[in-house]
Motif scaffolding. Structure first.
Motif, PDB file in Angstrom:
ATOM      1  N   LEU A 497      -4.206   3.191   9.068  1.00 18.65           N
ATOM      2  CA  LEU A 497      -3.807   2.342   7.954  1.00 18.65           C
ATOM      3  C   LEU A 497      -3.504   0.950   8.493  1.00 18.65           C
ATOM      4  O   LEU A 497      -2.717   0.797   9.433  1.00 18.65           O
ATOM      5  CB  LEU A 497      -2.568   2.911   7.256  1.00 18.65           C
ATOM      6  N   PHE A 498      -4.115  -0.067   7.893  1.00 23.19           N
ATOM      7  CA  PHE A 498      -3.886  -1.451   8.297  1.00 23.19           C
ATOM      8  C   PHE A 498      -3.010  -2.153   7.268  1.00 23.19           C
ATOM      9  O   PHE A 498      -3.104  -1.880   6.065  1.00 23.19           O
ATOM     10  CB  PHE A 498      -5.218  -2.200   8.444  1.00 23.19           C
ATOM     11  N   THR A 499      -2.160  -3.030   7.767  1.00 24.87           N
ATOM     12  CA  THR A 499      -1.287  -3.791   6.877  1.00 24.87           C
ATOM     13  C   THR A 499      -1.158  -5.213   7.388  1.00 24.87           C
ATOM     14  O   THR A 499      -1.326  -5.478   8.593  1.00 24.87           O
ATOM     15  CB  THR A 499       0.108  -3.143   6.778  1.00 24.87           C
ATOM     16  N   ARG A 500      -0.867  -6.121   6.469  1.00 19.42           N
ATOM     17  CA  ARG A 500      -0.550  -7.504   6.833  1.00 19.42           C
ATOM     18  C   ARG A 500       0.964  -7.715   6.838  1.00 19.42           C
ATOM     19  O   ARG A 500       1.427  -8.834   7.064  1.00 19.42           O
ATOM     20  CB  ARG A 500      -1.191  -8.468   5.837  1.00 19.42           C
ATOM     21  N   ASP A 501       1.722  -6.660   6.595  1.00 15.83           N
ATOM     22  CA  ASP A 501       3.180  -6.793   6.614  1.00 15.83           C
ATOM     23  C   ASP A 501       3.648  -7.171   8.014  1.00 15.83           C
ATOM     24  O   ASP A 501       3.133  -6.664   9.013  1.00 15.83           O
ATOM     25  CB  ASP A 501       3.853  -5.476   6.217  1.00 15.83           C
ATOM     26  N   ASP A 530      -1.243   9.407   3.429  1.00 13.87           N
ATOM     27  CA  ASP A 530      -1.577  10.662   2.754  1.00 13.87           C
ATOM     28  C   ASP A 530      -2.762  10.492   1.809  1.00 13.87           C
ATOM     29  O   ASP A 530      -3.591  11.391   1.665  1.00 13.87           O
ATOM     30  CB  ASP A 530      -0.369  11.181   1.970  1.00 13.87           C
ATOM     31  N   ARG A 531      -2.806   9.326   1.156  1.00 16.87           N
ATOM     32  CA  ARG A 531      -3.900   9.081   0.198  1.00 16.87           C
ATOM     33  C   ARG A 531      -5.185   8.651   0.885  1.00 16.87           C
ATOM     34  O   ARG A 531      -6.197   8.426   0.212  1.00 16.87           O
ATOM     35  CB  ARG A 531      -3.465   8.015  -0.809  1.00 16.87           C
ATOM     36  N   GLY A 532      -5.133   8.536   2.206  1.00 16.59           N
ATOM     37  CA  GLY A 532      -6.337   8.164   2.949  1.00 16.59           C
ATOM     38  C   GLY A 532      -6.705   6.706   2.809  1.00 16.59           C
ATOM     39  O   GLY A 532      -7.869   6.331   3.038  1.00 16.59           O
ATOM     40  N   GLU A 533      -5.754   5.872   2.450  1.00 16.29           N
ATOM     41  CA  GLU A 533      -6.053   4.448   2.283  1.00 16.29           C
ATOM     42  C   GLU A 533      -6.300   3.789   3.633  1.00 16.29           C
ATOM     43  O   GLU A 533      -5.740   4.181   4.653  1.00 16.29           O
ATOM     44  CB  GLU A 533      -4.890   3.743   1.565  1.00 16.29           C
ATOM     45  N   ARG A 534      -7.122   2.757   3.627  1.00  9.92           N
ATOM     46  CA  ARG A 534      -7.414   1.996   4.845  1.00  9.92           C
ATOM     47  C   ARG A 534      -6.510   0.772   4.945  1.00  9.92           C
ATOM     48  O   ARG A 534      -6.143   0.360   6.046  1.00  9.92           O
ATOM     49  CB  ARG A 534      -8.882   1.566   4.854  1.00  9.92           C
ATOM     50  N   TRP A 535      -6.118   0.210   3.796  1.00 11.57           N
ATOM     51  CA  TRP A 535      -5.293  -0.996   3.773  1.00 11.57           C
ATOM     52  C   TRP A 535      -4.057  -0.791   2.911  1.00 11.57           C
ATOM     53  O   TRP A 535      -4.114  -0.142   1.873  1.00 11.57           O
ATOM     54  CB  TRP A 535      -6.078  -2.194   3.206  1.00 11.57           C
ATOM     55  N   SER A 536      -2.957  -1.323   3.382  1.00 11.46           N
ATOM     56  CA  SER A 536      -1.748  -1.420   2.564  1.00 11.46           C
ATOM     57  C   SER A 536      -1.496  -2.899   2.354  1.00 11.46           C
ATOM     58  O   SER A 536      -1.089  -3.608   3.267  1.00 11.46           O
ATOM     59  CB  SER A 536      -0.553  -0.779   3.288  1.00 11.46           C
ATOM     60  N   ARG A 537      -1.780  -3.370   1.189  1.00 11.40           N
ATOM     61  CA  ARG A 537      -1.709  -4.821   0.933  1.00 11.40           C
ATOM     62  C   ARG A 537      -0.311  -5.215   0.495  1.00 11.40           C
ATOM     63  O   ARG A 537       0.367  -4.510  -0.203  1.00 11.40           O
ATOM     64  CB  ARG A 537      -2.707  -5.213  -0.152  1.00 11.40           C
TER      65      ARG A 537
END
Length: 537
Positions: A497-501, A530-537
């Protein structure tokens, strides 16, 4: 202020202030950096002592200090130290929202000195931290608690070796041993100026303050904040210590430059370091990388990194620029355990043990330490079984860290025992080595491996640097795939999971001492993983 006139004991620190006529403590008042000469600090300490003695404070009185870094905190701590009191230094963040009277009751405080906003509504045994004239408030001490050991002069707090906040008793004699060893490994000069940039409630920061007074040079007191950069430029310290976050700023700035500038700068640095003698090498690197040196005040000669692993890429950038960054290692329970120094430095390690023979590795990989005189005789208020798990009956202190020695006696910290991830298949994974491999990519600001517990997989949260393009995620994804090729199938990283935070104290993803709060990271990002997301914006 000749170095040979150093103090002989902690009891000498306050009288020594009068000898240090050219020295001073520098501190912030609003956004202004104020210089207070040590003789002026001496006078304020004596005034505070008279006020405290009028209230019945004497040798052995247990007094709490609860506030942010300030001149008033320093003056009160020295006043209490000189009176022979037992100080209990309460960290602001960990006890935020706890009523002052409750803290006084919990830790057997006869008096609690706190920032003004924490005194509202409190009883007579709570008074404000101020160096101004008395406000007329009557101070009445609470009943005396059971006395501590005769060598205990302070109680401090740490997350300890198990992650829970614990009160730790501190030895006067061992603290004096530490101060003596510091100068032996890191020679101090009378023109030095040390920056204290983490909460003074943290004992290692008080050691830095004591060093300034013990060896006769200036101290600069500041809270970790955006004002830190301003203070560095104005105060121009020569020595600083802190977590890797203090130093990653330079790496981030360098990484934001285009490749056509970074590449020739790296090449020029290699030529300078390989061809010039030491003195000319320092001058040349300071000239070529003058902006980097100016960011830390332009006079740095000793920069110490601890409390969390220093990434190799950060160390490489500082070496490239000719900035003297050294990694060390210690715990509040045990004191400083190992450190690198200008005379003996190995990048990636935390250095050699402070005292020869004081560190060994247990069969399960845990680092054990035993000082000639322990920095702490034990916890305060913890059950016997909790204390015995750290302060072992054989005299060794269990650090909770995993480590190894190389063939030359340098110690490497692999990670925390409590952070080890146990997969459903029973495999054990130490997160730190894997995270450091991910962080070798300059686009990655933070990497936190998650797994075990309710997670049926191993995942990693990667915070990208502000200047990194989104495409960097693909490159880091390939790096993770390469890491997986070296891992057993049951230990592979299945989700990224990637984030810009940005991970900060303010958003709760770092602790008050600027360490990653793994629990907070898990709570914030587990749902996205858990949701398999690639980005957390």
């Amino acid at each position: 202020m000749p170095a040979e006139t150093r103090a002989r004991a902690l009891a000498d620190l306050v009288p020594r202030l009068l000898e240090l006529e050219d020295g001073a403590v520098h501190h912030l008042v609003g956004t202004e950096l104020v210089r207070r000469p040590y003789p002026e600090l001496y006078a304020d300490v004596r005034r505070i002592q008279e006020r405290l003695k009028d209230a019945g404070v004497a040798a052995g009185t247990r007094v709490g200090l609860w506030g942010g870094n300030s001149y008033a905190w320093v003056a009160h701590e020295l006043a209490l130290l000189d009176l022979g009191c037992v100080t209990v230094t309460l960290p602001s963040a960990e006890f935020a929202g706890v009523p002052a009277d409750e803290l006084a009751e919990r830790y057997g405080l006869e008096l609690l000195l706190a920032d003004e906003d924490r005194c509202a509504g409190a009883g007579d045994a709570v008074a404000p931290l101020t160096t101004g004239p008395p406000d007329g408030r009557k101070i009445r001490l609470r009943p005396s608690p059971e006395p501590l050991g005769p060598d205990v002069f302070s109680v401090v707090f740490s997350s300890g070796t198990t992650g829970a906040v614990k009160a730790i008793q501190i030895s006067r004699a061992a603290t004096e041993d530490c101060l003596a060893e510091f100068a032996r490994h890191h020679a101090f000069r009378s023109d030095d100026r040390i920056l204290v940039g983490l909460p003074l409630a943290t004992f290692q920061q008080r050691i830095m303050l004591y060093c300034a007074l013990w060896y006769g040079f200036d101290a600069v007191i500041v809270d970790p904040s955006p004002l830190m950069l301003m203070v560095l430029k104005r105060a121009r310290p020569t020595i600083m210590g802190g977590p890797p976050a203090f130093y990653e700023l330079l790496e981030n700035r360098f990484g934001s430059r285009p490749a056509y500038l970074r590449t020739p700068l790296r090449a020029l640095s290699r030529v300078i370091r390989c061809t010039l003698p030491a003195g000319a090498r320092r001058r040349a690197l300071a000239l070529v990388f003058r902006q980097a040196h100016a960011a830390y005040g332009g006079r740095m000669r000793l920069m110490l990194s601890g409390s969390a692993p220093l990434r190799a890429s950060t160390a490489e950038v500082f070496a490239m620029a000719g900035l003297p960054l050294f990694q060390l290692y210690g715990l509040t329970e045990s004191g400083f355990i190992a450190w690198n120094s200008p005379a003996a430095n190995r990048v990636g390690s935390v250095g050699r043990p402070v005292f020869p023979g004081s560190v060994r590795i247990a069969p399960d990989g845990e680092i054990l330490v035993r000082w000639p005189r322990p920095q702490s005789p034990g916890y305060l208020g913890e059950p016997p079984e909790v204390e015995a798990a750290t302060y072992r009956p054989d005299g060794w202190i269990a650090t909770g860290d995993l480590g190894r020695f190389d063939g030359d006696g340098y110690l490497y910290v692999i990670g925390r025992k409590k952070d080890v991830i146990i997969t459903r298949a029973g495999y054990k994974i130490a997160p730190s080595p894997i995270e450091q491999r991910i962080l070798a990519d300059p686009a990655a600001a933070q990497a936190v491996l998650l797994g075990g517990g309710d997670l049926g997989y191993v995942g990693v949260v990667v915070a990208l640097r502000a200047h990194a393009p989104d495409e960097a995620a693909d490159r880091i994804g390939r790096r993770v795939a390469g890491i997986n090729a070296d891992l057993p199938a049951a230990s592979e990283i299945h989700r990224v999971l990637f984030t810009r935070d940005e991970f900060t104290r303010e958003n709760g993803l770092m602790t008050s001492t600027l360490k990653i709060d793994r629990g907070a990271v898990a709570r914030r990002y587990a749902g996205s993983l858990d949701r398999g997301e690639r980005w957390s914006r």
